[in-house]
Every structure is written in C-alpha cells, then in structure tokens.
Design a protein around this motif. Structure first.
Motif, short mmCIF file in Angstrom:
data_model
loop_
_atom_site.label_atom_id
_atom_site.label_comp_id
_atom_site.label_asym_id
_atom_site.label_seq_id
_atom_site.Cartn_x
_atom_site.Cartn_y
_atom_site.Cartn_z
N GLY A 33 -47.15 -38.57 41.47
CA GLY A 33 -47.40 -38.50 42.92
C GLY A 33 -48.29 -39.67 43.30
N ASP A 34 -48.30 -40.00 44.58
CA ASP A 34 -49.03 -41.18 45.07
C ASP A 34 -50.52 -41.17 44.71
OD1 ASP A 34 -46.72 -41.98 46.22
OD2 ASP A 34 -47.28 -41.35 48.26
N LEU A 35 -51.14 -42.32 44.82
CA LEU A 35 -52.59 -42.46 44.68
C LEU A 35 -53.29 -41.42 45.55
CD1 LEU A 35 -53.26 -46.30 45.07
CD2 LEU A 35 -53.96 -44.88 43.15
N GLY A 36 -54.22 -40.70 44.96
CA GLY A 36 -55.01 -39.76 45.76
C GLY A 36 -54.28 -38.51 46.20
N CYS A 37 -53.15 -38.18 45.54
CA CYS A 37 -52.42 -36.98 45.98
C CYS A 37 -53.04 -35.70 45.41
CB CYS A 37 -50.95 -37.08 45.59
SG CYS A 37 -50.68 -37.01 43.82
N GLY A 38 -53.82 -35.84 44.32
CA GLY A 38 -54.47 -34.65 43.76
C GLY A 38 -54.12 -34.35 42.30
N LYS A 39 -53.63 -35.34 41.59
CA LYS A 39 -53.29 -35.13 40.17
C LYS A 39 -54.54 -34.73 39.38
CE LYS A 39 -51.56 -39.34 39.94
NZ LYS A 39 -51.68 -39.73 41.38
N THR A 40 -55.63 -35.46 39.61
CA THR A 40 -56.86 -35.16 38.88
C THR A 40 -57.42 -33.80 39.31
OG1 THR A 40 -57.34 -37.49 38.56
CG2 THR A 40 -59.20 -35.98 38.36
N ALA A 41 -57.28 -33.46 40.58
CA ALA A 41 -57.75 -32.14 41.05
C ALA A 41 -57.01 -31.03 40.30
CB ALA A 41 -57.52 -32.02 42.56
N PHE A 42 -55.72 -31.21 40.08
CA PHE A 42 -54.90 -30.24 39.35
C PHE A 42 -55.40 -30.14 37.90
CE2 PHE A 42 -51.18 -28.85 36.98
CZ PHE A 42 -50.52 -27.97 37.82
N VAL A 43 -55.67 -31.29 37.28
CA VAL A 43 -56.15 -31.29 35.89
C VAL A 43 -57.51 -30.59 35.79
CG1 VAL A 43 -56.89 -32.76 33.95
CG2 VAL A 43 -54.85 -33.37 35.27
N LYS A 44 -58.35 -30.75 36.81
CA LYS A 44 -59.66 -30.07 36.81
C LYS A 44 -59.48 -28.56 36.75
CE LYS A 44 -62.40 -33.58 39.14
NZ LYS A 44 -62.90 -34.12 40.40
N GLY A 45 -58.46 -28.05 37.46
CA GLY A 45 -58.19 -26.61 37.41
C GLY A 45 -57.73 -26.17 36.03
N VAL A 46 -56.91 -26.98 35.39
CA VAL A 46 -56.44 -26.67 34.02
C VAL A 46 -57.65 -26.65 33.07
CG1 VAL A 46 -55.03 -27.48 32.08
CG2 VAL A 46 -54.13 -27.63 34.43
N ALA A 47 -58.52 -27.65 33.21
CA ALA A 47 -59.69 -27.75 32.33
C ALA A 47 -60.63 -26.55 32.52
CB ALA A 47 -60.43 -29.06 32.59
N GLU A 48 -60.75 -26.09 33.75
CA GLU A 48 -61.58 -24.91 34.04
C GLU A 48 -61.01 -23.69 33.31
OE1 GLU A 48 -64.29 -24.04 35.80
OE2 GLU A 48 -63.90 -21.88 35.99
N PHE A 49 -59.68 -23.53 33.37
CA PHE A 49 -59.05 -22.38 32.71
C PHE A 49 -59.39 -22.36 31.22
CE2 PHE A 49 -55.74 -20.36 30.22
CZ PHE A 49 -55.68 -19.11 30.83
N PHE A 50 -59.37 -23.52 30.57
CA PHE A 50 -59.61 -23.57 29.13
C PHE A 50 -61.09 -23.67 28.77
CE2 PHE A 50 -55.08 -24.76 29.26
CZ PHE A 50 -54.60 -23.76 28.41
#
Ligand SMILES: Nc1ncnc2c1ncn2[C@@H]1O[C@H](COP(=O)(O)OP(=O)(O)OP(=O)(O)O)[C@@H](O)[C@H]1O
Ligand SMILES: [Mg+2]
Length: 142
Positions: A33-50
C-alpha cells in the motif's frame, strides 16, 4: 479474502492485533500500500498481540527489525529494494524459512522470492476522507 474498513490508526492497529491471533510460526505476511497508508500501524498491532515490547518502526534503512515476543517477529521494509535479483534476496531465506513470523512492508518489490503460502495484506487510502483505509487480507487458500 476478507475486507475491513479502518477509520483511524487505532482501528488499523486493532485489525492487525486480531489478525495476529490466526498466525503461527513460519507464516509470512506481505504488506503493500502507498506511503503512509498504515502498514507499520498494522504491524504494531501484530507485535502487541505477541507481547513484543520493542518499539516497532519501519526498518527502511536496516531492512529488518527483530521483535522478541511469544513468537519472534521479523519486520522488513524493502522499499529501497526495487526489482532486486534473486541473489540479492538470498540473505532473507534464513528469516523466511525460519520459525519466526515475517512481516514485509513493500513486499511487491520482492514478490519473486516469496512462497505461494504468503498472506497478502493490502491497505488502500480512499477518496472518502484522509483517515479511511480499506484493508484486504488474502490467504493462499481463500
Ligand atoms: N485508518 C488509518 N490507519 C492507519 N494509519 C492512519 C489511518 N488514518 C490516518 N493514519 C495515519 O497514517 C500514517 C500511517 O503511518 P504508517 O507508518 O503506519 O504507514 P506505512 O504504510 O508504514 O508507511 P511507510 O510506507 O512510509 O512505511 C500515520 O501517520 C497515521 O496516523
Ligand atoms: Mg512503514
């Protein structure tokens, strides 16, 4: 394929966190997805789960970050690798075929080296407003 609508960074984070519940060791997740679409935000949620306590940020210059948690996460950002040769991606094999979970931002850049089992997460901005995103998640089987 599953489709979600996110209306803010916190919602993208929450979608990532609930998506993570279905993951296991060896999984590879491609995030595009484009620059700044939220890829890292999504990864932060995954990291929180683990239960990863390290700070999550796009490894644009280092290419990969490791986060230790219930399962080790390898967070890639291959923005700078445009059309690399297969040999230029050899270093990734230990991660891709190891027993952690790999999350790869800008994975379309290296699609040739990713296995068919890769889960595809695509995030797109919309004309609706600046905080709305459509997130699609596609498993190889679905
Ligand atoms: N619905 C949304 N989901 C995620 N982020 C949003 C949303 N609405 C607005 N934002 C904003 O968009 C930005 C997303 O940044 P983030 O670093 O997660 O993107 P990225 O896709 O990883 O970018 P890059 O390609 O530069 O690595 C943040 O500033 C965030 O506040
Ligand atoms: Mg990012």
């Amino acid at each position: 394929m599953k489709t979600y609508k996110s209306q803010g960074e916190d919602e993208t984070y929450a979608i990532g966190k609930s998506f993570a519940a279905g993951l296991s060791r060896g999984d590879i997740i491609a995030l595009d997805g484009d620059l700044g679409c939220g890829k890292t935000a999504f990864v932060k949620g995954v990291a929180e789960f683990f239960g990863c306590s390290d700070e999550v940020s796009s490894p644009t210059f280092t290419l990969v970050n490791q986060y230790d948690g219930d399962i080790t996460l390898y967070h890639f950002d291959v923005y700078r690798l445009e059309n690399p040769s297969i040999e230029e991606c050899d270093w990734m094999d230990d991660y891709l075929f190891g027993d952690g979970i790999c999350l790869i931002e800008w994975a379309d850049n290296i699609s040739a080296v990713l296995p068919d089992s890769t889960v595809r997460v695509r995030i797109s901005k919309t004309a609706e407003d600046e905080n709305t995103r459509i997130i699609t998640i596609e498993n190889s089987e679905s």
